[in-house]
Design a protein around this motif. Sequence first.
Motif, PDB file in Angstrom:
ATOM      1  N   LEU A   1      53.299  63.331  10.859  1.00 26.80           N
ATOM      2  CA  LEU A   1      53.360  62.816   9.488  1.00 26.80           C
ATOM      3  C   LEU A   1      52.118  63.186   8.682  1.00 26.80           C
ATOM      4  CD1 LEU A   1      54.873  59.284  10.244  1.00 26.80           C
ATOM      5  CD2 LEU A   1      56.102  61.345   9.531  1.00 26.80           C
ATOM      6  N   GLY A   2      51.218  63.944   9.290  1.00 32.27           N
ATOM      7  CA  GLY A   2      50.020  64.416   8.583  1.00 32.27           C
ATOM      8  C   GLY A   2      49.102  63.307   8.136  1.00 32.27           C
ATOM      9  N   MET A   3      48.902  62.318   9.014  1.00 33.40           N
ATOM     10  CA  MET A   3      48.137  61.152   8.588  1.00 33.40           C
ATOM     11  C   MET A   3      46.637  61.309   8.811  1.00 33.40           C
ATOM     12  SD  MET A   3      50.761  58.127   9.479  1.00 33.40           S
ATOM     13  CE  MET A   3      49.622  57.047   8.632  1.00 33.40           C
ATOM     14  N   PRO A   4      45.851  61.063   7.773  1.00 26.81           N
ATOM     15  CA  PRO A   4      44.393  61.232   7.848  1.00 26.81           C
ATOM     16  C   PRO A   4      43.699  60.029   8.484  1.00 26.81           C
ATOM     17  CG  PRO A   4      45.035  60.529   5.651  1.00 26.81           C
ATOM     18  CD  PRO A   4      46.299  60.647   6.453  1.00 26.81           C
ATOM     19  N   ALA A   5      42.368  60.096   8.542  1.00 30.80           N
ATOM     20  CA  ALA A   5      41.565  58.970   9.020  1.00 30.80           C
ATOM     21  C   ALA A   5      41.846  57.734   8.171  1.00 30.80           C
ATOM     22  CB  ALA A   5      40.083  59.318   8.937  1.00 30.80           C
ATOM     23  N   ASN A   6      41.593  56.570   8.737  1.00 35.30           N
ATOM     24  CA  ASN A   6      41.790  55.279   8.058  1.00 35.30           C
ATOM     25  C   ASN A   6      43.260  54.956   7.788  1.00 35.30           C
ATOM     26  OD1 ASN A   6      38.969  56.442   6.412  1.00 35.30           O
ATOM     27  ND2 ASN A   6      38.882  54.639   7.701  1.00 35.30           N
ATOM     28  N   THR A   7      44.157  55.641   8.493  1.00 38.72           N
ATOM     29  CA  THR A   7      45.583  55.299   8.409  1.00 38.72           C
ATOM     30  C   THR A   7      46.184  55.267   9.818  1.00 38.72           C
ATOM     31  OG1 THR A   7      46.401  57.579   8.251  1.00 38.72           O
ATOM     32  CG2 THR A   7      45.819  56.508   6.175  1.00 38.72           C
ATOM     33  N   ILE A   8      47.121  54.378  10.042  1.00 39.44           N
ATOM     34  CA  ILE A   8      47.833  54.265  11.324  1.00 39.44           C
ATOM     35  C   ILE A   8      49.320  54.025  11.052  1.00 39.44           C
ATOM     36  CG2 ILE A   8      48.168  52.884  13.416  1.00 39.44           C
ATOM     37  CD1 ILE A   8      45.416  51.840  13.202  1.00 39.44           C
ATOM     38  N   PRO A   9      50.211  54.792  11.684  1.00 43.44           N
ATOM     39  CA  PRO A   9      51.629  54.438  11.600  1.00 43.44           C
ATOM     40  C   PRO A   9      51.887  53.205  12.470  1.00 43.44           C
ATOM     41  CG  PRO A   9      51.334  56.359  13.023  1.00 43.44           C
ATOM     42  CD  PRO A   9      49.966  55.968  12.536  1.00 43.44           C
TER      43      PRO A   9
ATOM     44  N   ILE B   1      51.971  57.548  19.605  1.00 43.34           N
ATOM     45  CA  ILE B   1      51.472  57.323  18.239  1.00 43.34           C
ATOM     46  C   ILE B   1      50.626  58.484  17.718  1.00 43.34           C
ATOM     47  CG2 ILE B   1      49.424  55.987  18.940  1.00 43.34           C
ATOM     48  CD1 ILE B   1      50.089  54.085  16.527  1.00 43.34           C
ATOM     49  N   GLN B   2      49.890  59.111  18.605  1.00 46.38           N
ATOM     50  CA  GLN B   2      49.055  60.240  18.195  1.00 46.38           C
ATOM     51  C   GLN B   2      49.938  61.376  17.653  1.00 46.38           C
ATOM     52  OE1 GLN B   2      45.637  60.883  18.147  1.00 46.38           O
ATOM     53  NE2 GLN B   2      46.267  62.821  17.234  1.00 46.38           N
ATOM     54  N   GLU B   3      51.017  61.680  18.381  1.00 46.48           N
ATOM     55  CA  GLU B   3      51.923  62.757  17.978  1.00 46.48           C
ATOM     56  C   GLU B   3      52.650  62.391  16.685  1.00 46.48           C
ATOM     57  OE1 GLU B   3      51.552  61.516  20.952  1.00 46.48           O
ATOM     58  OE2 GLU B   3      51.109  63.192  22.301  1.00 46.48           O
ATOM     59  N   VAL B   4      53.028  61.128  16.539  1.00 48.63           N
ATOM     60  CA  VAL B   4      53.694  60.679  15.309  1.00 48.63           C
ATOM     61  C   VAL B   4      52.736  60.814  14.120  1.00 48.63           C
ATOM     62  CG1 VAL B   4      54.647  58.652  14.111  1.00 48.63           C
ATOM     63  CG2 VAL B   4      55.348  59.150  16.464  1.00 48.63           C
ATOM     64  N   ALA B   5      51.494  60.405  14.316  1.00 43.90           N
ATOM     65  CA  ALA B   5      50.494  60.500  13.241  1.00 43.90           C
ATOM     66  C   ALA B   5      50.299  61.957  12.835  1.00 43.90           C
ATOM     67  CB  ALA B   5      49.174  59.872  13.687  1.00 43.90           C
TER      68      ALA B   5
ATOM     69  N   GLU C   1      54.459  45.162  33.131  1.00 44.70           N
ATOM     70  CA  GLU C   1      53.624  46.362  33.014  1.00 44.70           C
ATOM     71  C   GLU C   1      53.111  46.489  31.587  1.00 44.70           C
ATOM     72  OE1 GLU C   1      52.681  48.384  35.338  1.00 44.70           O
ATOM     73  OE2 GLU C   1      53.902  47.416  36.904  1.00 44.70           O
ATOM     74  N   PRO C   2      51.795  46.532  31.411  1.00 44.76           N
ATOM     75  CA  PRO C   2      51.290  46.745  30.043  1.00 44.76           C
ATOM     76  C   PRO C   2      51.751  48.092  29.501  1.00 44.76           C
ATOM     77  CG  PRO C   2      49.495  46.654  31.649  1.00 44.76           C
ATOM     78  CD  PRO C   2      50.747  46.439  32.407  1.00 44.76           C
ATOM     79  N   LYS C   3      52.154  48.081  28.227  1.00 50.17           N
ATOM     80  CA  LYS C   3      52.641  49.324  27.607  1.00 50.17           C
ATOM     81  C   LYS C   3      51.660  49.820  26.561  1.00 50.17           C
ATOM     82  CE  LYS C   3      57.495  48.325  28.036  1.00 50.17           C
ATOM     83  NZ  LYS C   3      58.334  47.316  27.395  1.00 50.17           N
ATOM     84  N   ARG C   4      51.773  51.104  26.245  1.00 47.95           N
ATOM     85  CA  ARG C   4      50.982  51.695  25.151  1.00 47.95           C
ATOM     86  C   ARG C   4      49.496  51.377  25.305  1.00 47.95           C
ATOM     87  NH1 ARG C   4      55.671  49.467  21.192  1.00 47.95           N
ATOM     88  NH2 ARG C   4      57.289  50.880  21.919  1.00 47.95           N
ATOM     89  N   LYS C   5      48.993  51.709  26.498  1.00 39.91           N
ATOM     90  CA  LYS C   5      47.592  51.407  26.814  1.00 39.91           C
ATOM     91  C   LYS C   5      46.612  52.229  25.976  1.00 39.91           C
ATOM     92  CE  LYS C   5      48.180  50.279  31.736  1.00 39.91           C
ATOM     93  NZ  LYS C   5      47.652  50.631  33.068  1.00 39.91           N
ATOM     94  N   HIS C   6      47.134  53.241  25.289  1.00 42.19           N
ATOM     95  CA  HIS C   6      46.296  54.090  24.448  1.00 42.19           C
ATOM     96  C   HIS C   6      45.924  53.416  23.125  1.00 42.19           C
ATOM     97  CE1 HIS C   6      50.595  54.735  23.556  1.00 42.19           C
ATOM     98  NE2 HIS C   6      50.186  54.662  22.315  1.00 42.19           N
ATOM     99  N   MET C   7      46.502  52.250  22.851  1.00 42.51           N
ATOM    100  CA  MET C   7      46.436  51.703  21.489  1.00 42.51           C
ATOM    101  C   MET C   7      45.014  51.403  21.021  1.00 42.51           C
ATOM    102  SD  MET C   7      48.541  51.534  19.137  1.00 42.51           S
ATOM    103  CE  MET C   7      50.067  51.629  20.068  1.00 42.51           C
TER     104      MET C   7
END
Lengths: 249, 249
Positions: free
Chosen positions: A149-157, A142-146, A231-237
């Motif tokens: 897409l040039g996404m600023p603070a207060n936004t999440i894909p 998600i970090q790389e996707v954000a 297995e828990p996924k996307r533990k970075h969320m």
Amino acid sequence: MNQTIETILSHRSVRKFEDRPLTNEQIKTIVKSAQAASTSSFIQAYSIIGVKDKDKKKRLAELAGNQPYVEDNGHFFVFCADFRRHALIGEMEATDVTESIESTEKFMVAVIDASLAAQNASVAAESMDLGICYIGGIRTNIQEVAELLGMPANTIPLFGLAVGYPAQDTAVKPRLPLEHIYHEEVYQQDEQAYKKQLEDYNKEISAYYHERTKGKRSDTWTSQMAGMLKEPKRKHMKEFVERKGFAKR
Amino acid sequence: MNQTIETILSHRSVRKFEDRPLTNEQIKTIVKSAQAASTSSFIQAYSIIGVKDKDKKKRLAELAGNQPYVEDNGHFFVFCADFRRHALIGEMEATDVTESIESTEKFMVAVIDASLAAQNASVAAESMDLGICYIGGIRTNIQEVAELLGMPANTIPLFGLAVGYPAQDTAVKPRLPLEHIYHEEVYQQDEQAYKKQLEDYNKEISAYYHERTKGKRSDTWTSQMAGMLKEPKRKHMKEFVERKGFAKR
């Protein structure tokens, strides 16, 4: 049964599209349909990013776990939770909105808003004989996707939505029994009845896979779910969501 | 424009209903439509509780902040995030799923799943000439609502959906400009352009209220939002969500 309900009930995810881009007119109709959805207290806490660029779609496909239909489709939408405009409104109206937009309550509001909009977009697309597939895979990196897409603070894909002309015909997948999903007056807590419904559903799903794969596959829903949830996924969320200014308190 | 898109684009929330209950057939069609929505990796992580009982609806209305349409409608649905069945599957399949279902990632999955289902329900209802209104107000006293509906661990009531025969005709509310919500290739970060769009939208909203209220009201969208976001609401949400077994990590 009217045509809208027919469209809704015949939904199946499409994972193979013709090499034919959506027109700007189609894109506009889909986005306008998304915007027409209900929004919590009129807050409109979401944004949509449309991706046409081939290289960008290719990169998104890699980041989402190499699903080819993220690259090859008629149009790729990314639905985002978005309080950036509300943060700017805080400046414009000289009001401190930080604590509010960073709350867990407002995180839920933004995720719900974006999802209602996305489902309107999906139904609209399907009513135009297009196929759709939601892509939760964009949360894997998600970090790389954000960043892409040039996404600023207060936004999440939150998720992608691949749309296009279907190049495959798949069957409608049977859902859980209605009485398992839908309760009246109170939540039905009878564990034995609940497990029995799951066992009956297992038989149905197993038969569905058996037929669809000509016998190659006949797994049950509960085994599928257990395998997936082991297995828990996307533990970075949690860290990512909070760093972007959501659900901090 | 096809009929489905016409239905979607003419959505407006209905807050006054005829005293006429939905038939079981209508309820079933709406729930089946909800179930037909996409679901993340087929996880089906939501439930719906239908409320018909007059006293229970009255109590829900009180808990939701005395909105009369929570009590007076054709049917009241509550959409819930739900991993209880997956917790039971953990037992059935002798697999530890706890860490997975308690993750922030899976909290998002459940909220998205429930919302996609709800929007399908809404569009289906509207296609049958019924009106709808989402009720986020049930989160104001969420603990009491969860108790009233007998909801176990791993479930959260997210929002209500009042459905019924419209007894009022309201106007479609103008949404944010399309180019403010929808960006292509990258998120548009030009703050000046963004604020200009908000100012233009303010004029449109102000004129809309002025006309609808015959001059009594002419507030702008940004002032409305600033007023709403000044004080954080539902501060109990983080603690409640975690206590119910969601977004713990």
